[in-house]
Write an enzyme that holds these catalytic residues in place. Structure first.
Site, short mmCIF file in Angstrom:
data_model
loop_
_atom_site.label_atom_id
_atom_site.label_comp_id
_atom_site.label_asym_id
_atom_site.label_seq_id
_atom_site.Cartn_x
_atom_site.Cartn_y
_atom_site.Cartn_z
N ASP A 17 0.78 -1.25 0.00
CA ASP A 17 0.00 0.00 0.00
C ASP A 17 0.81 1.31 0.00
O ASP A 17 0.48 2.23 0.75
CB ASP A 17 -0.95 0.01 1.21
N LYS A 103 -6.98 -4.93 -3.18
CA LYS A 103 -7.66 -5.55 -2.02
C LYS A 103 -8.65 -4.60 -1.38
O LYS A 103 -8.66 -3.41 -1.69
CB LYS A 103 -6.61 -5.98 -0.98
N CYS A 142 -2.18 -2.71 7.53
CA CYS A 142 -2.08 -3.64 6.40
C CYS A 142 -0.78 -4.45 6.40
O CYS A 142 -0.79 -5.61 6.00
CB CYS A 142 -2.30 -2.90 5.10
C1 VGL Z 1 -4.62 0.83 5.78
C2 VGL Z 1 -5.99 2.00 7.20
C3 VGL Z 1 -7.04 1.87 6.32
C4 VGL Z 1 -3.27 0.29 5.49
C5 VGL Z 1 -5.66 0.69 4.89
O1 VGL Z 1 -2.92 0.15 4.30
O2 VGL Z 1 -2.53 0.02 6.44
N1 VGL Z 1 -4.81 1.47 6.93
N2 VGL Z 1 -6.86 1.21 5.17
#
Ligand code: VGL
Ligand code: ZN
Length: 241
Positions: A17, A103, A142
């Protein structure tokens, strides 16, 4: 005994991410999130040299995702499919050969792990990957859930300690997450640990360029340095930092 973190064909890099919304100026910025980017770029080069797979997960939410405050969730809307915020950060040098794994696309389901509802495990197994090196954002969400799932699915895991950053909604969240990952059997390594088996020096000295600027040129640089007469060159270099 010293751990062997040399990268080979049965290893894979999972970049979690590294998207605009989790970086500076984004909708859900991870403090110091941008700092993982140059380090990950070096890992990308190393994994490329080793012919090891590179995977990049992306949070890829529909506009009405259940994790959004607008839907009673805990987060500001972020990483909405096909928006700039969901793009990978432009400084991340993903190779064309990287596999992108989207995802958290089900509007009704909170999902943090790169394995949750994706083909990631299958794709890794197709490449005979037994060990995954994981870095990216965010340590306490994540990255953590991806690592814990990887362990549950039977992969060896190396957490890239120098290429992760946490949200730290509570100040110790990232530290706790690291403990949980280690408890699950993940090992920790940094770029120096992974470079070491290749005979490459660690970064951190003023003369060290990032690998990305001069891919693995250290071999030649070292040789040339030995042949080069000592004196003015050396001096100019050491005075620089
Ligand atoms: C994430 C918060 C909300 C992450 C994703 O990638 O860690 N954190 N969505
Ligand atoms: Zn999200």
């Amino acid at each position: 005994m010293k751990k062997d973190f040399s990268v080979g064909k049965t290893d894979a890099l999972i970049i979690v991410d590294v998207q605009n919304d989790f970086c500076h100026g984004g909708a859900l910025p991870v403090p110091e999130g941008d700092q993982v980017i140059p380090v990950l770029n070096d890992y990308i080069i190393l994994f490329g040299k080793a012919n090891a797979g590179v995977f990049a997960t992306r949070d890829w939410h529909p506009p009405n995702h259940v994790s959004f405050k607008t839907r009673g969730g805990r987060w500001s809307p972020h990483c909405v499919q096909n928006t700039e915020g969901a793009d990978f950060h432009p400084d991340l040098k993903l190779p064309n050969s990287a596999t992108i794994v989207s995802k958290a696309m089900d509007p009704l389901k909170d999902a943090y792990s790169g394995f949750d509802g994706t083909e990631l495990a299958t794709l890794l197994r197709m490449q005979s990957a037994a060990r995954v090196f994981v870095g990216g954002l965010a340590t306490d969400y994540c990255v953590k859930h991806t690592v814990l799932d990887a362990r549950k699915l039977g992969f060896e895991v190396v957490l890239l300690s120098d290429a992760i950053a946490g949200i730290n909604a509570e100040p110790s969240d990232a530290a706790k997450a690291i403990n949980e990952m280690v408890e699950s059997g993940a090992e920790q390594a940094t770029l120096a640990d992974v470079l070491d088996p290749l005979g490459l020096p660690p970064h951190g000295d003023p003369d060290a360029e990032r690998l990305g600027e001069k891919p693995l040129s250290k071999f030649e640089t070292k040789k040339k340095a030995r042949m080069r007469p000592r004196g003015p060159y050396k001096k100019i270099r050491t005075e620089r930092g």
